[in-house]
Design an enzyme around this catalytic site. Structure first.
Site, PDB file in Angstrom:
ATOM      1  N   ASN A 106       0.865  -1.181   0.000  1.00 68.09           N
ATOM      2  CA  ASN A 106       0.000   0.000   0.000  1.00 68.09           C
ATOM      3  C   ASN A 106       0.903   1.232   0.000  1.00 68.09           C
ATOM      4  O   ASN A 106       1.532   1.532   1.009  1.00 68.09           O
ATOM      5  CB  ASN A 106      -0.883  -0.032   1.259  1.00 68.09           C
ATOM      6  CG  ASN A 106      -1.682   1.238   1.442  1.00 68.09           C
ATOM      7  OD1 ASN A 106      -1.801   2.043   0.515  1.00 68.09           O
ATOM      8  ND2 ASN A 106      -2.239   1.414   2.632  1.00 68.09           N
ATOM      9  N   LYS A 158      -0.039   4.270  -0.226  1.00 69.95           N
ATOM     10  CA  LYS A 158      -0.722   5.435   0.356  1.00 69.95           C
ATOM     11  C   LYS A 158      -0.534   6.647  -0.578  1.00 69.95           C
ATOM     12  O   LYS A 158      -0.471   6.470  -1.792  1.00 69.95           O
ATOM     13  CB  LYS A 158      -0.200   5.700   1.761  1.00 69.95           C
ATOM     14  CG  LYS A 158      -0.177   4.435   2.617  1.00 69.95           C
ATOM     15  CD  LYS A 158       0.072   4.711   4.060  1.00 69.95           C
ATOM     16  CE  LYS A 158       0.179   3.387   4.790  1.00 69.95           C
ATOM     17  NZ  LYS A 158       0.155   3.515   6.220  1.00 69.95           N
ATOM     18  N   HIS A 172      -9.349   0.961   5.030  1.00 64.65           N
ATOM     19  CA  HIS A 172      -8.074   1.135   5.736  1.00 64.65           C
ATOM     20  C   HIS A 172      -8.304   2.066   6.931  1.00 64.65           C
ATOM     21  O   HIS A 172      -9.111   3.005   6.844  1.00 64.65           O
ATOM     22  CB  HIS A 172      -7.039   1.733   4.777  1.00 64.65           C
ATOM     23  CG  HIS A 172      -5.655   1.710   5.332  1.00 64.65           C
ATOM     24  ND1 HIS A 172      -5.218   2.619   6.266  1.00 64.65           N
ATOM     25  CD2 HIS A 172      -4.614   0.866   5.125  1.00 64.65           C
ATOM     26  CE1 HIS A 172      -3.968   2.348   6.594  1.00 64.65           C
ATOM     27  NE2 HIS A 172      -3.573   1.279   5.911  1.00 64.65           N
ATOM     28  N   GLU A 224      -6.744   4.457   8.039  1.00 64.37           N
ATOM     29  CA  GLU A 224      -6.534   5.887   7.765  1.00 64.37           C
ATOM     30  C   GLU A 224      -7.783   6.501   7.129  1.00 64.37           C
ATOM     31  O   GLU A 224      -8.091   7.669   7.355  1.00 64.37           O
ATOM     32  CB  GLU A 224      -5.288   6.069   6.880  1.00 64.37           C
ATOM     33  CG  GLU A 224      -4.020   5.818   7.676  1.00 64.37           C
ATOM     34  CD  GLU A 224      -2.813   5.383   6.873  1.00 64.37           C
ATOM     35  OE1 GLU A 224      -2.823   5.485   5.636  1.00 64.37           O
ATOM     36  OE2 GLU A 224      -1.838   4.916   7.515  1.00 64.37           O
ATOM     37  N   GLU A 241      -5.191  -5.266  10.579  1.00 63.70           N
ATOM     38  CA  GLU A 241      -4.160  -4.257  10.763  1.00 63.70           C
ATOM     39  C   GLU A 241      -4.426  -3.521  12.080  1.00 63.70           C
ATOM     40  O   GLU A 241      -5.218  -2.557  12.097  1.00 63.70           O
ATOM     41  CB  GLU A 241      -4.192  -3.247   9.613  1.00 63.70           C
ATOM     42  CG  GLU A 241      -3.903  -3.852   8.267  1.00 63.70           C
ATOM     43  CD  GLU A 241      -3.318  -2.811   7.328  1.00 63.70           C
ATOM     44  OE1 GLU A 241      -2.190  -3.017   6.883  1.00 63.70           O
ATOM     45  OE2 GLU A 241      -3.981  -1.790   7.085  1.00 63.70           O
ATOM     46  N   GLY A 244       2.728   1.871  10.690  1.00 65.40           N
ATOM     47  CA  GLY A 244       3.696   2.950  10.544  1.00 65.40           C
ATOM     48  C   GLY A 244       4.423   3.312  11.829  1.00 65.40           C
ATOM     49  O   GLY A 244       5.082   4.345  11.904  1.00 65.40           O
ATOM     50  N   SER A 268       3.616  -2.586  10.233  1.00 62.62           N
ATOM     51  CA  SER A 268       5.064  -2.653  10.467  1.00 62.62           C
ATOM     52  C   SER A 268       5.669  -4.008  10.093  1.00 62.62           C
ATOM     53  O   SER A 268       6.555  -4.516  10.791  1.00 62.62           O
ATOM     54  CB  SER A 268       5.388  -2.289  11.926  1.00 62.62           C
ATOM     55  OG  SER A 268       5.037  -0.941  12.171  1.00 62.62           O
TER      56      SER A 268
END
Ligand code: PEP
Length: 252
Positions: free
Chosen positions: A8, A10, A96, A98, A166, A172, A211
């Site tokens: 991904n 992003k 996701h 985010e 996730e 991240g 990660s």
């Protein structure tokens, strides 16, 4: 079923980043991976990415990072599943964390997008995962179970859907859950998929994301019910991503 390792990107990547995809393709042609490979660049690069890596030795799949639930219409700035398909994508990441956090996407939104993705012939990579506060409160099973009920529509099959666990606190951050925590959650997700979809829920792949790096990929991919990985930061550079794929080869 072969594992799937998806990248991904992003909101990262310009035309010059296609060189990373060419390098990845050339390396995969030399040393075919023991898994399926999918890279999800920004929408602006999808068509060029497909032209770069979509055919020939070392070819791999290209996907989107989101789609609208409707096919077309007055939705300025949005992209439909049919448009992704038209650009050459074969899959799309949905829900996701985010997007759930910064765009207020609900489980119902994600489910509607998954149905749209299927309608356009795209595989839906549906993301779920708890926040750190939810993990610390011990509610991660209930949170992820609720996200499955709300975000995974009836009709999900191994052919049209991949689930990605996730944990938000691992994305991240360089922090990963322990192998026991990952195995426990993937077992719980499998039970939820079976409860929701019946026997078909047994074969829907469950990716781990958060990660994943070259040094932990082989261990994570060896865990029970881990059907692959969703990789953010480490998918941007061919060298890092190839090192993760080498971890899959070790675990195969
Ligand atoms: C992600 O954003 O889906 C992700 C897994 O990111 P990272 O690998 O950078 O933690």
């Amino acid at each position: 079923m072969r594992p799937l390792v998806a990248g991904n990107w992003k909101m990262n990547g310009l035309g010059e980043s296609l060189g990373e995809l060419s390098a990845l393709k050339a390396a995969l042609a030399q040393n075919p991976p023991a898994c399926e490979v999918l890279i999800c660049p920004p929408a602006t690069l999808i068509a060029r990415a497909v032209q770069t890596v979509g055919a020939g030795p070392g070819a791999f799949a290209i996907g989107g990072q989101d789609c609208h639930a409707r096919d077309h219409g007055a939705f300025t700035g949005d992209i439909s599943a049919a448009m992704l398909k038209d650009a050459g994508a074969s899959a799309v990441i949905l829900g996701h964390s985010e997007r759930r956090q910064s765009h207020g996407e609900t489980d119902a939104d994600v489910a509607a997008k998954a149905v749209a993705a299927w309608g356009a012939g795209l595989k839906a990579v549906i993301c779920i995962g708890e926040t750190l506060a939810q993990r610390e409160a011990g509610t991660q099973d209930a949170v992820c179970g609720g996200q499955i009920t709300g975000s995974v529509p009836q009709g999900a099959t191994a052919a049209n859907t991949v689930l990605a666990y996730e944990p938000v606190w691992a994305i991240g951050t360089g922090k990963t859950p322990t192998p026991d925590q990952i195995a426990a959650m993937h077992g719980h997700i499998r039970a939820c998929l079976l409860a929701r979809l019946g026997e078909g829920g047994r074969v829907i792949p469950i990716l781990y994301g958060g990660s994943v790096k070259p040094d932990n990929a082989a261990q994570i991919l060896n865990l029970p019910d881990v059907g692959g990985a969703l990789v953010g930061g480490a998918s941007l550079k061919a060298r890092d991503f190839l090192a993760i794929l080498a971890g899959v080869n070790q675990s195969a």
